[in-house]
Each structure stands twice: as C-alpha cells, then as structure tokens.
Design a protein around this motif. Structure first.
Motif, short mmCIF file in Angstrom:
data_model
loop_
_atom_site.label_atom_id
_atom_site.label_comp_id
_atom_site.label_asym_id
_atom_site.label_seq_id
_atom_site.Cartn_x
_atom_site.Cartn_y
_atom_site.Cartn_z
N MET A 152 0.83 -1.20 0.00
CA MET A 152 0.00 0.00 0.00
C MET A 152 0.86 1.26 0.00
N MET A 153 2.01 1.19 0.65
CA MET A 153 2.93 2.33 0.65
C MET A 153 3.39 2.64 -0.78
N LEU A 154 3.76 1.62 -1.53
CA LEU A 154 4.22 1.83 -2.90
C LEU A 154 3.07 2.30 -3.80
N LEU A 155 1.91 1.67 -3.64
CA LEU A 155 0.76 2.02 -4.47
C LEU A 155 0.33 3.47 -4.25
N SER A 156 0.21 3.85 -2.99
CA SER A 156 -0.25 5.21 -2.68
C SER A 156 0.78 6.26 -3.08
N ASP A 157 2.06 5.91 -2.98
CA ASP A 157 3.10 6.84 -3.40
C ASP A 157 3.06 7.07 -4.90
N ALA A 158 2.80 6.01 -5.66
CA ALA A 158 2.77 6.11 -7.12
C ALA A 158 1.57 6.91 -7.61
N HIS A 159 0.48 6.91 -6.82
CA HIS A 159 -0.75 7.55 -7.30
C HIS A 159 -1.18 8.73 -6.43
N GLN A 160 -0.24 9.25 -5.65
CA GLN A 160 -0.43 10.52 -4.93
C GLN A 160 -1.64 10.49 -3.99
N CYS A 161 -1.78 9.38 -3.26
CA CYS A 161 -2.83 9.28 -2.24
C CYS A 161 -2.16 9.54 -0.89
N GLN A 162 -2.10 10.79 -0.50
CA GLN A 162 -1.26 11.21 0.61
C GLN A 162 -1.65 10.56 1.93
N ARG A 163 -2.93 10.53 2.25
CA ARG A 163 -3.36 9.98 3.53
C ARG A 163 -3.06 8.48 3.60
N LEU A 164 -3.36 7.74 2.54
CA LEU A 164 -3.07 6.31 2.51
C LEU A 164 -1.57 6.08 2.64
N TYR A 165 -0.78 6.92 2.00
CA TYR A 165 0.67 6.78 2.09
C TYR A 165 1.16 6.99 3.53
N GLU A 166 0.67 8.01 4.18
CA GLU A 166 1.11 8.30 5.54
C GLU A 166 0.73 7.18 6.50
N LEU A 167 -0.48 6.65 6.36
CA LEU A 167 -0.92 5.55 7.22
C LEU A 167 -0.09 4.30 6.96
N SER A 168 0.17 4.01 5.69
CA SER A 168 0.98 2.84 5.33
C SER A 168 2.41 2.99 5.85
N TRP A 169 2.96 4.18 5.67
CA TRP A 169 4.34 4.46 6.09
C TRP A 169 4.49 4.23 7.60
N ARG A 170 3.57 4.77 8.38
CA ARG A 170 3.65 4.62 9.83
C ARG A 170 3.51 3.16 10.24
N MET A 171 2.66 2.41 9.55
CA MET A 171 2.50 1.00 9.87
C MET A 171 3.75 0.21 9.52
N CYS A 172 4.41 0.58 8.41
CA CYS A 172 5.67 -0.08 8.04
C CYS A 172 6.74 0.15 9.11
N LEU A 173 6.84 1.37 9.59
CA LEU A 173 7.83 1.68 10.61
C LEU A 173 7.53 0.95 11.92
N ALA A 174 6.26 0.87 12.27
CA ALA A 174 5.88 0.25 13.54
C ALA A 174 6.03 -1.26 13.52
N ASN A 175 5.97 -1.87 12.34
CA ASN A 175 6.02 -3.33 12.24
C ASN A 175 7.25 -3.83 11.50
N PHE A 176 8.27 -3.00 11.45
CA PHE A 176 9.45 -3.31 10.64
C PHE A 176 10.09 -4.64 11.03
N ALA A 177 10.13 -4.94 12.30
CA ALA A 177 10.79 -6.17 12.76
C ALA A 177 10.13 -7.42 12.20
N ASN A 178 8.85 -7.33 11.87
CA ASN A 178 8.14 -8.47 11.30
C ASN A 178 8.03 -8.42 9.79
N LEU A 179 8.47 -7.31 9.20
CA LEU A 179 8.30 -7.12 7.77
C LEU A 179 9.58 -7.33 6.97
N TYR A 180 10.74 -7.12 7.59
CA TYR A 180 11.96 -7.03 6.79
C TYR A 180 12.36 -8.35 6.14
#
Length: 266
Positions: A152-180
């Motif tokens: 969702m972070m990549l999708l929203s960044d590509a299509h200029q959906c700012q709110r979706l990008y910010e929410l996705s970005w924060r979730m990526c940072l908060a769950n990085f240990a399980n995502l990497y």
C-alpha cells in the motif's frame, strides 16, 4: 402559443406583485443518468468507442468529459485523438475495470471490494476519475494491515494518495521487525529501503535488525544490489552493532560481493 398571446396572458395574470415559483424535480439528475445509460446500452447517439483488451464500449463523449479530466482534455484538445471515433487502451487497462468506471459515469454508483480496490485506484488515477481514486484509497485505508502495508505504501506513493501513504508508512515503521524478511520488503526499490532504515521513527529493539534487513535485501538480488550496499550501510548505525556483526559484515563483503581488498586481507 404566439408571442402576442403570451404577452396578453402575462398582462392579465399580473397583479403588480412578484409572484414566482421555482420548480425543482430532485430526481431529474438520476432520471437523466438512467436514460443516458439506456441510450449507451442501446448504442443510441454514442459517438466514441473505448477499447480495452478484446472488449469494446460505445459511449457518449459528453458524459466521459463530464466525469474525467483525462477525457475532457482528449476530446477538446484539437489533436488527432479529439477527432477519433475510437480510443484503444490495449492492455494498459483491464476491460472489467473500465466497465466499472463507465458504470459509475452513467449511474454515480460503484461497488468497491478487496478484489477491485487497487485496480480502481490505479485506473481512477490514470483516467483522472478522481472521485473513484479517492474512494478506493479510503477503502484501502480501512483495510490496511501489516500484511499489506508495504504494498500500500508503494501504491499510494505512485498515485499521490497522501493519507493512505502516511498511514501505510507509519504501519511499516511500527512493524518493521516483522516485515523485513518478507517478500514484499525484499522486492522494495532501494530508495524505499533507505528511507525506512534511516528513519528516526523506525521501531526496532536494536540496530542488529536494521543491519540484517539491509543484508537480506542485498542478498535477495546480489548480482545487481551489491553495488547498493555502501549507500545502505550509511543508514545503519554501525557503532551500535556487536563486534560479531562487524566481522560478519567484513566476511560478507569479501566473499559475497567480491569487494575484498587485495593482498589477501581476508
């Protein structure tokens, strides 16, 4: 009725005061769209045909231009496309997605679900159906989860959906240990990996996780990504790593990337 008769009737009905009434049929807009949609399905007064995949969609230019800046520019630009009776999207647009967009244009209604939300966001952005793009983004916001936040972070960044990008970005940072260690992380472009691991808001217990994430990402396509290793290591706080990790890094550079110093330094 002749003009003179109309004037006579106006005079007889006038009492000298302003007596007016506004007639407004609230259902007129819906009725108009319904009738236009029927005309479209019967191919009456249609003046352009859209093609996607192997399907054809006869439409009215005025309806398309009213809903989409993309079509408005196409049909009023004075270029060859403005005079063409057909517009072919080939395989750049799935016919089922185009059909959904057209159904919305002629009805103001659209069902968004987990299967079509991403495609509708992309197509809505491409054809500048901005209402659909924003509605799909809002749907995806409500269904955001650690399992899909990287995508969702990549999708929203590509299509200029700012709110979706910010929410996705924060979730990526908060769950990085399980995502990497996931496939989604390992397929990220270099710039997004850098942004994530360099962020001051990255939530990890220690710097070893950041180091492992960088090494795993490089290993996933080592033939091309080993040249990115120096840039990524600048985002890792090497001073916080145990000595064993630094030795591991040295061996990795020597034996995996071929960047070992000469004279058998390894």
């Amino acid at each position: 009725m002749s003009v003179s008769n109309h004037e006579n009737r106006k005079s007889r009905s006038s009492s000298g005061s302003m007596n007016i009434q506004l007639f407004h049929k609230t259902s007129h807009a819906d009725s108009l769209l319904t009738q236009l949609n029927l005309l479209r399905k019967r191919r009456v007064f249609t003046d352009v045909v859209l093609h996607a995949g192997h399907r054809a969609f006869p439409c009215h230019r005025a309806v398309l231009a009213s809903c989409s800046r993309y079509f408005e520019a196409m049909f009023s630009g004075g270029l060859k496309e403005s005079r063409d009776a057909e517009v072919n999207f080939h395989d750049s647009l799935h016919p089922e997605v185009l059909e959904l967009l057209l159904d919305y244009a002629y009805s103001a209604r659209l069902i968004i679900n987990e299967e079509n939300a991403e495609s509708l966001l992309e197509a809505g952005d491409m054809l500048q159906f901005h209402d659909i793009r924003d509605a799909a983004a809002e749907f995806l916001e409500k269904n955001l989860h650690p399992s899909n936040c990287l995508g969702m972070m990549l999708l929203s960044d590509a299509h200029q959906c700012q709110r979706l990008y910010e929410l996705s970005w924060r979730m990526c940072l908060a769950n990085f240990a399980n995502l990497y260690h996931t496939e989604d992380f390992l397929s990220l472009p270099k710039d997004k990996v850098q942004e994530l691991v360099f962020s001051e808001e990255l939530e990890v217990e220690d710097e070893c996780i950041v180091y492992e994430a960088v090494i795993d990402w490089v290993r996933a396509d080592i033939g091309r990504r080993h040249l990115d290793l120096p840039d990524l290591l600048r985002c890792v706080r090497l001073a916080l790593l145990p000595e064993t990790y630094l030795w591991h890094l040295h061996l990795f550079i020597c034996y995996k990337t071929g960047l070992c110093l000469k004279k058998n330094s390894c």
